[in-house]
Design a protein around this motif. Structure first.
Motif, PDB file in Angstrom:
ATOM      1  N   PHE A 195       0.839  -1.203   0.000  1.00  0.00           N
ATOM      2  CA  PHE A 195       0.000   0.000   0.000  1.00  0.00           C
ATOM      3  C   PHE A 195       0.874   1.252   0.000  1.00  0.00           C
ATOM      4  O   PHE A 195       0.610   2.212  -0.726  1.00  0.00           O
ATOM      5  CB  PHE A 195      -0.917  -0.008   1.226  1.00  0.00           C
ATOM      6  N   GLY A 196       1.934   1.246   0.820  1.00  0.00           N
ATOM      7  CA  GLY A 196       2.846   2.384   0.851  1.00  0.00           C
ATOM      8  C   GLY A 196       3.565   2.574  -0.462  1.00  0.00           C
ATOM      9  O   GLY A 196       3.740   3.703  -0.941  1.00  0.00           O
ATOM     10  N   ALA A 197       3.979   1.465  -1.064  1.00  0.00           N
ATOM     11  CA  ALA A 197       4.723   1.547  -2.334  1.00  0.00           C
ATOM     12  C   ALA A 197       3.806   1.792  -3.524  1.00  0.00           C
ATOM     13  O   ALA A 197       4.250   2.284  -4.566  1.00  0.00           O
ATOM     14  CB  ALA A 197       5.509   0.252  -2.562  1.00  0.00           C
ATOM     15  N   GLY A 198       2.517   1.465  -3.368  1.00  0.00           N
ATOM     16  CA  GLY A 198       1.605   1.433  -4.502  1.00  0.00           C
ATOM     17  C   GLY A 198       1.383   2.737  -5.224  1.00  0.00           C
ATOM     18  O   GLY A 198       0.988   2.747  -6.388  1.00  0.00           O
ATOM     19  N   GLY A 199       1.605   3.861  -4.544  1.00  0.00           N
ATOM     20  CA  GLY A 199       1.376   5.140  -5.200  1.00  0.00           C
ATOM     21  C   GLY A 199       2.583   5.708  -5.899  1.00  0.00           C
ATOM     22  O   GLY A 199       2.496   6.759  -6.558  1.00  0.00           O
ATOM     23  N   ASN A 200       3.710   5.042  -5.801  1.00  0.00           N
ATOM     24  CA  ASN A 200       4.945   5.636  -6.316  1.00  0.00           C
ATOM     25  C   ASN A 200       4.981   5.744  -7.833  1.00  0.00           C
ATOM     26  O   ASN A 200       5.491   6.729  -8.366  1.00  0.00           O
ATOM     27  CB  ASN A 200       6.163   4.848  -5.806  1.00  0.00           C
TER      28      ASN A 200
END
Length: 499
Positions: A134-139
């Motif tokens: 979830f944290g990486a998903g927007g990168n």
């Protein structure tokens, strides 16, 4: 989409203001600030790739340790987390700005990657992997958006180069796994990976004799944490000028430009008066930012004309297909390499992971070549994608007929290279043709479609069996479809300023 002049004053004012912003970016030109952005945004690409690679790398050993378990369950967990992350960070970046998401997303990913390494059971491992994803998903949404909205027009093709960091992330994951999980690489380190407990002779697989995958997660989590610190210390990101313009913050736009120009001794002739002369631009939001109306504004703007709507739908379709094709090959690549190696008499895990690292290294150079191809007048972005997709399709079909271990590695490396020509160009194209005020939302939905199909890849891989050539044929057909979509795109960004 490239902003189109209509008879409505709001579009005309927006168009004129964007011209001033683009001219000022060109006037300031390329600076060390942009180089820092390339690296710091590249970290996001690398981390996204890391998360996808890690679950594929640790899945087998985690399954041995945790019973009952479902091997492709981690693939579903990581893609589900990334799907939610892409939607959340994409929409929030258009509503609240790029800065907050840029600064905190990697930190969230780092924390839960480390926590996942200490997971006591299969359920908690999947949950923490989903949170880290979830944290990486927007990168992939944020990196292209932030970088593009600071670039001078003659450097827009560098957005494609960002995808080279994807290969860097996969390579790092493979190399570290090669060391931690394979005792025959470092003879001085104890055996950190257990063997299949269902095979004879029976040997229980526990945390004590199967800690390699945990060490891998700790190491990668620490590295991601270092990247998150770099994002807030190496550069103090300010909101992009195009986002501020959409908020009606003319004074802040000029302040940011003047600060950048002063720091690097560059000219900056734009004034607040010039922006105000274009007319007042009201905020690109509804009355309440926490409402369905706010979300609807950003969605509706992606379908403002027939051409814009057609392009949006083709982009989302392309991301759906690549979202299925990419994991069917890359995420399950260790399975392909191992099964083919056994077929050709190669059973060493050392060689399997060495080959994996070689394939990922080749992927680094695809976006670099793609970026230069896309900047050629006679190719542009669309024909670069067509070439990359068609060549990849041909090599996928050829890969299904390999007859030796040398061919196995050669075809895998070539596929890794050519598919990144397409993939990297699609990243750049998506960001370039979406309207700036709604760019992150449209991009986030596109990436979310890709993640949704990534979940489906886990199901297809189970049914088709990654030890067979079934998924390979599916991948080849999908890349053929991607070439058709690229041909149908109505907009060509080459030689034009992104909105």
């Amino acid at each position: 989409m490239f902003v189109m002049i209509t008879y409505e004053n709001v579009f005309l004012r927006w168009f004129l203001s964007l011209i001033h912003i683009a001219q000022t970016l060109d006037e300031i030109g390329w600076t060390p600030y942009h180089l820092k952005l390339f690296f710091l945004n590249g970290f996001g690409y690398a981390v996204d790739a890391l998360q996808l690679s890690l679950q594929g790398i640790i899945a087998t050993q985690a399954v041995y340790e945790f019973q009952p378990s479902y091997e492709t369950g981690l693939t579903i967990a990581v893609y589900t987390g990334m799907l939610v992350g892409a939607l959340f960070w994409g929409l929030s970046a258009d509503i609240f700005g790029r800065k907050v998401a840029f600064n905190v997303s990697l930190f969230i990913c780092a924390v839960f990657t480390i926590v996942a390494g200490a997971a006591p059971n299969w359920g908690s491992l999947g949950f923490f992997i989903a949170l880290s994803a979830f944290g990486a998903g927007g990168n992939l949404v944020l990196d292209t958006t932030v970088f593009l909205e600071y670039l001078p027009s003659n450097k827009q093709w560098l957005v494609i180069w960002l995808a080279a960091w994807w290969g860097v992330g996969c390579t790092i994951a493979g190399l570290v796994a090669w060391g931690f999980m394979l005792p025959d690489v470092w003879q001085s380190i104890a055996n950190y990976s257990c063997s299949n407990p269902n095979a004879a002779p029976f040997t229980p697989c526990t945390k004590a004799n199967n800690s390699g995958w945990r060490y891998l997660m700790y190491t990668m989590g620490a590295m991601i944490f270092a990247m998150s610190l770099a994002r807030v210390t190496v550069i103090r990101l300010k909101e992009t000028p195009k986002f501020l313009l959409g908020q009606g913050e003319d004074a802040k736009v000029i302040e940011g430009f003047q600060e950048l120009a002063s720091k690097y001794d560059r000219p900056c002739s734009l004034t607040v008066e010039q922006l105000e002369a274009c007319g007042t631009i009201s905020s690109a939001h509804s009355k309440s930012r926490f409402s369905i109306g706010e979300f609807w504004i950003h969605i509706r703007s992606l379908f403002m004309t027939k051409e814009v709507a057609f392009t949006t739908l083709l982009i989302w379709l392309s991301w759906s297909m690549i979202g299925l094709a990419y994991p069917l090959f890359n995420v399950f690549l260790p399975s392909y390499l191992a099964s083919r190696g056994i077929e050709f008499g190669i059973t060493s895990t050392y060689e399997t992971w060495r080959n994996y690292a070689l394939v990922q290294v080749c992927g680094i150079f695809g976006p670099m070549i793609g970026g230069h191809m896309a900047n050629w007048r006679f190719l542009g972005r669309r024909y670069t994608m067509i070439i990359g997709a068609v060549i990849t399709m041909a090599f996928f079909f050829a890969y299904s007929q390999v007859t030796s271990q040398v061919e196995n590695i050669t075809y895998s490396c070539v596929i890794s290279f050519t598919l990144e020509i397409y993939y990297g160009t699609l990243y750049g194209y998506t960001a370039e043709v979406l309207p700036s005020a709604h760019r992150a939302t449209g991009n986030g939905i596109a990436v979310a479609f890709g993640r949704l199909m990534g979940v489906m890849s886990a199901v297809i891989a189970t049914v088709a069996n990654t030890a067979t050539t079934g998924p390979i044929f599916i991948c080849g057909a999908l890349y053929g479809g991607l070439a058709i979509c690229a041909f149908l795109f109505p907009f060509e960004p080459y030689g034009r300023r992104a909105s």
